[in-house]
Enzyme design. Structure first.
Site, mmCIF file in Angstrom:
data_model
loop_
_atom_site.group_PDB
_atom_site.id
_atom_site.type_symbol
_atom_site.label_atom_id
_atom_site.label_comp_id
_atom_site.label_asym_id
_atom_site.label_seq_id
_atom_site.Cartn_x
_atom_site.Cartn_y
_atom_site.Cartn_z
ATOM 1 N N LYS A 52 -3.721 -15.128 -0.802
ATOM 2 C CA LYS A 52 -2.985 -15.951 -1.770
ATOM 3 C C LYS A 52 -2.513 -17.240 -1.106
ATOM 4 O O LYS A 52 -2.589 -18.319 -1.693
ATOM 5 C CB LYS A 52 -1.812 -15.148 -2.355
ATOM 6 C CG LYS A 52 -2.294 -14.118 -3.364
ATOM 7 C CD LYS A 52 -1.265 -13.077 -3.753
ATOM 8 C CE LYS A 52 -1.958 -12.011 -4.619
ATOM 9 N NZ LYS A 52 -1.130 -10.853 -4.920
ATOM 10 N N GLN A 96 4.750 -9.076 -3.927
ATOM 11 C CA GLN A 96 3.557 -8.256 -3.730
ATOM 12 C C GLN A 96 3.897 -6.777 -3.937
ATOM 13 O O GLN A 96 4.829 -6.255 -3.334
ATOM 14 C CB GLN A 96 3.005 -8.494 -2.313
ATOM 15 C CG GLN A 96 1.702 -7.789 -2.024
ATOM 16 C CD GLN A 96 0.550 -8.294 -2.905
ATOM 17 O OE1 GLN A 96 0.338 -9.483 -3.055
ATOM 18 N NE2 GLN A 96 -0.182 -7.374 -3.497
ATOM 19 N N ASP A 119 2.741 -13.721 -12.081
ATOM 20 C CA ASP A 119 1.901 -12.523 -12.230
ATOM 21 C C ASP A 119 1.764 -12.138 -13.712
ATOM 22 O O ASP A 119 0.893 -11.347 -14.069
ATOM 23 C CB ASP A 119 2.532 -11.338 -11.479
ATOM 24 C CG ASP A 119 1.818 -11.051 -10.165
ATOM 25 O OD1 ASP A 119 0.640 -11.441 -10.033
ATOM 26 O OD2 ASP A 119 2.444 -10.428 -9.286
#
Ligand code: NDP
Length: 284
Positions: A52, A96, A119
């Site tokens: 990422k 995460q 997200d």
């Protein structure tokens, strides 16, 4: 033989588009910025986070990295999110998953300001998705839609069968296909005669988590197949939820694993960062 949907190329195209838009924002004095939070030392998570950060670098998005020890308390993590929520120079916050067991994932995801929820997992954004108004869409499902559309397949009016109903893939994929005017059936482990339902599909999305589950007798000629599954086999190789070798002979379009849906998730994350930045600067 099916046309292969090249997720690597399509994801690079999307990242290149993000790069151009990020550069245009910088000319206006706005630097898109993503905060990535990792708690603990899960090796798979460390790889995802590294990828990422690399994608941010490629796209010209600033990344802030918080690599916290396993012993981080829930309160400490929530305070960090509070701080980032309040920081106008940080546009996206990504925690995460999975988190260590002593931290409540739901509480953490709820804490993220929906405007910074790159997200697309916050219930507010899931709600917007269900009424067809989402701007920050869950990355993997949004990636599936891009793969279909950029292959020139029109979703309007098509019978779309989604196998799997998880909150992170199956359900949002179904909602996005519906928003694209598909006629959607979402199936799951209790669905009766799944092969017959799958054979109805013009577009089939497999998000099950079982290697080669979708076999050639479960699809009709000319189907478009999107394989979300990532299964690690005993020999270390990756395998999708679709029996690629045999299904490919009947499909019109199909994604490989790896190199199909996989690379799209990060590309869509980059796109969401840009969207979040634009939204917070009243540009959309
Ligand atoms: P989940 O385990 O959360 O959900 C699996 C779904 O498949 C469930 O809805 C389940 O039904 C359904 N299912 C299981 N067995 C059957 C069956 N025999 N017949 C019909 N349906 C069945 O998985 P996820 O959605 O999180 O992930 C699915 C796959 O996608 C995994 O391989 C995962 O690794 C991959 N993935 C890939 C990503 C990427 O490319 N970046 C991102 C996220 C996931 P029920 O609800 O009834 O139990």
């Amino acid at each position: 033989m099916a046309t292969l949907i090249d997720g690597k190329k399509i994801s690079t195209d999307i990242k290149d588009e993000v790069k151009i838009e990020a550069a245009a924002l910088k000319e206006k004095g706005i630097e898109p910025c993503l905060a990535v939070i990792l708690v603990g030392e899960n090796p798979a998570s460390q790889v995802y986070v590294r990828n990422k950060k690399r994608a941010c670098e490629y796209c010209g998005i600033k990344s802030l990295s918080y690599e916290l020890p396993d012993t981080t308390s829930e309160d400490e993590l929530l305070s960090l999110i509070d701080k980032l929520n309040a920081d106008p120079s940080c546009h996206g916050i990504l925690v995460q998953l999975p988190l260590p067991k002593h931290i409540d994932e739901d509480k953490v995801l709820l804490k993220i300001d929906p405007k910074k929820d790159v997200d697309g997992f916050h219930p507010y954004n899931v709600g917007l998705l269900s009424i067809g108004k989402a701007k920050l869409k869950a990355c993997t499902p949004a990636g599936c839609i891009e793969l279909i559309k950029r292959s020139g397949v029109d979703i309007t009016g098509k019978k779309c069968v989604v196998v799997g109903r998880s909150n992170i893939v199956g359900k949002p994929v179904g909602m996005l296909l519906l928003a694209e005017n598909g006629t959607v059936i979402t199936t799951h482990s209790k669905t009766k005669d799944l092969p017959a339902v799958c054979r109805e599909a013009d577009i089939l999305v497999a998000a099950i988590g079982k290697p080669k589950f979708i076999t050639a007798d479960m699809v009709s000629d000319g189907v478009t197949v999107i394989d979300v599954g990532i299964n690690r086999m005993d020999d270390g190789k990756l395998c999708g939820d679709v029996d690629f070798e045999n299904v490919e002979k009947k499909a019109a379009f199909i994604t490989p694993v790896p190199g199909g849906v996989g690379p799209m998730t990060i590309a869509m994350l980059m796109k969401n960062c840009l969207t979040a930045c634009r939204m917070q600067n009243n540009l959309e």
